[in-house]
Design a protein around this motif. Structure first.
Motif, PDB file in Angstrom:
ATOM      1  N   LEU A   4       0.013  -5.334  -8.026  1.00 21.58           N
ATOM      2  CA  LEU A   4      -1.167  -4.794  -8.676  1.00 21.58           C
ATOM      3  C   LEU A   4      -1.781  -5.886  -9.542  1.00 21.58           C
ATOM      4  N   CYS A   5      -3.045  -6.170  -9.299  1.00 23.71           N
ATOM      5  CA  CYS A   5      -3.782  -7.152 -10.088  1.00 23.71           C
ATOM      6  C   CYS A   5      -4.699  -6.378 -11.029  1.00 23.71           C
ATOM      7  N   GLY A  40      -5.940  -8.804   5.629  1.00 27.99           N
ATOM      8  CA  GLY A  40      -4.821  -7.866   5.621  1.00 27.99           C
ATOM      9  C   GLY A  40      -4.103  -7.749   4.292  1.00 27.99           C
ATOM     10  N   HIS A  41      -4.677  -8.317   3.224  1.00 26.68           N
ATOM     11  CA  HIS A  41      -4.037  -8.276   1.909  1.00 26.68           C
ATOM     12  C   HIS A  41      -4.476  -7.093   1.049  1.00 26.68           C
ATOM     13  N   LEU A  42      -5.681  -6.572   1.263  1.00 26.48           N
ATOM     14  CA  LEU A  42      -6.222  -5.533   0.378  1.00 26.48           C
ATOM     15  C   LEU A  42      -5.674  -4.154   0.726  1.00 26.48           C
ATOM     16  N   LEU A  43      -5.137  -3.483  -0.270  1.00 28.47           N
ATOM     17  CA  LEU A  43      -4.707  -2.097  -0.125  1.00 28.47           C
ATOM     18  C   LEU A  43      -5.694  -1.161  -0.829  1.00 28.47           C
ATOM     19  N   ALA A  44      -6.209  -1.559  -1.985  1.00 31.02           N
ATOM     20  CA  ALA A  44      -7.197  -0.777  -2.725  1.00 31.02           C
ATOM     21  C   ALA A  44      -7.806  -1.655  -3.809  1.00 31.02           C
ATOM     22  N   ALA A  45      -9.043  -1.369  -4.155  1.00 28.32           N
ATOM     23  CA  ALA A  45      -9.712  -2.083  -5.245  1.00 28.32           C
ATOM     24  C   ALA A  45     -10.760  -1.153  -5.843  1.00 28.32           C
ATOM     25  N   PHE A  81      -8.894  -2.776 -10.945  1.00 25.06           N
ATOM     26  CA  PHE A  81      -7.647  -3.226 -10.338  1.00 25.06           C
ATOM     27  C   PHE A  81      -7.857  -3.550  -8.870  1.00 25.06           C
ATOM     28  N   ILE A  82      -6.968  -4.373  -8.367  1.00 20.71           N
ATOM     29  CA  ILE A  82      -6.907  -4.672  -6.935  1.00 20.71           C
ATOM     30  C   ILE A  82      -5.442  -4.572  -6.560  1.00 20.71           C
ATOM     31  N   ALA A 111       4.356  -6.843  -9.764  1.00 19.38           N
ATOM     32  CA  ALA A 111       4.946  -6.289  -8.542  1.00 19.38           C
ATOM     33  C   ALA A 111       5.160  -4.801  -8.726  1.00 19.38           C
ATOM     34  N   MET A 112       5.022  -4.068  -7.653  1.00 21.90           N
ATOM     35  CA  MET A 112       5.268  -2.631  -7.687  1.00 21.90           C
ATOM     36  C   MET A 112       6.771  -2.392  -7.778  1.00 21.90           C
ATOM     37  N   TYR A 113       7.157  -1.407  -8.546  1.00 23.93           N
ATOM     38  CA  TYR A 113       8.557  -1.022  -8.694  1.00 23.93           C
ATOM     39  C   TYR A 113       8.797   0.190  -7.805  1.00 23.93           C
ATOM     40  N   HIS A 114       9.774   0.090  -6.958  1.00 28.69           N
ATOM     41  CA  HIS A 114      10.118   1.213  -6.090  1.00 28.69           C
ATOM     42  C   HIS A 114      11.264   1.979  -6.727  1.00 28.69           C
ATOM     43  N   ILE A 115      10.996   3.222  -7.058  1.00 29.91           N
ATOM     44  CA  ILE A 115      12.016   4.063  -7.704  1.00 29.91           C
ATOM     45  C   ILE A 115      13.071   4.414  -6.660  1.00 29.91           C
TER      46      ILE A 115
END
Length: 118
Positions: A4-5, A40-45, A81-82, A111-115
C-alpha cells in the motif's frame, strides 16, 4: 506481494496550485495509474476527499464515538492511496518513487499483513 502506497501532502499546497498545474498533476497521476495497470502492478488507486470531511470512529466500553477529524499534529494529510503488486520491497519502492506526488509530498510504502487463519 501487495504493498500500500499512502500519498501524503499538504492540502493547502494543492489548493494553491494554478488551474494549469492542478490539471497537469491530475493528468500525470491518471497516466501513472494506467502505466501501473498496463504493467500488471495496479490493484487499486483512489484520491480522498479533503480531511475536513473525515470522521473518526472509536469504540470504548461498548460505546461508539464519532468525531470530526482527524486532528493529527502533522503538516501533511493523507490524500490518497495506490495498492500495488510487487515482487519485493525494492520493486515497490521503485514504483512508489514514480508516483507524481512523490515530487511534492511523501509516499509511505507498507507491505500488506496477512492475518493467519486460526
Amino acid at each position: 506481494m501487495k504493498y500500500l502506497c499512502l500519498v501524503y501532502h499538504e492540502e493547502t499546497a494543492l489548493r494553491a496550485l494554478s488551474a494549469t498545474d492542478a490539471r497537469k498533476l491530475d493528468a500525470d497521476s491518471l497516466a501513472y495509474d494506467r502505466l501501473l495497470e498496463n504493467s500488471g502492478h495496479l490493484l487499486a488507486a483512489e484520491a480522498l476527499q479533503p480531511v475536513k470531511t473525515a470522521k473518526v470512529v472509536r469504540k470504548r466500553k461498548g460505546k461508539v464515538l464519532v468525531t470530526d477529524g482527524p486532528f493529527a499534529e502533522t503538516k501533511e494529510q493523507l490524500l490518497g492511496f495506490i495498492l500495488i503488486e510487487a515482487e519485493n520491497l525494492e520493486e515497490a519502492l521503485a514504483l512508489a518513487a514514480e508516483i507524481p506526488l512523490a515530487e511534492m509530498g511523501t509516499i509511505e510504502v507498507r507491505a500488506m499483513y496477512h492475518i493467519p487463519q486460526p
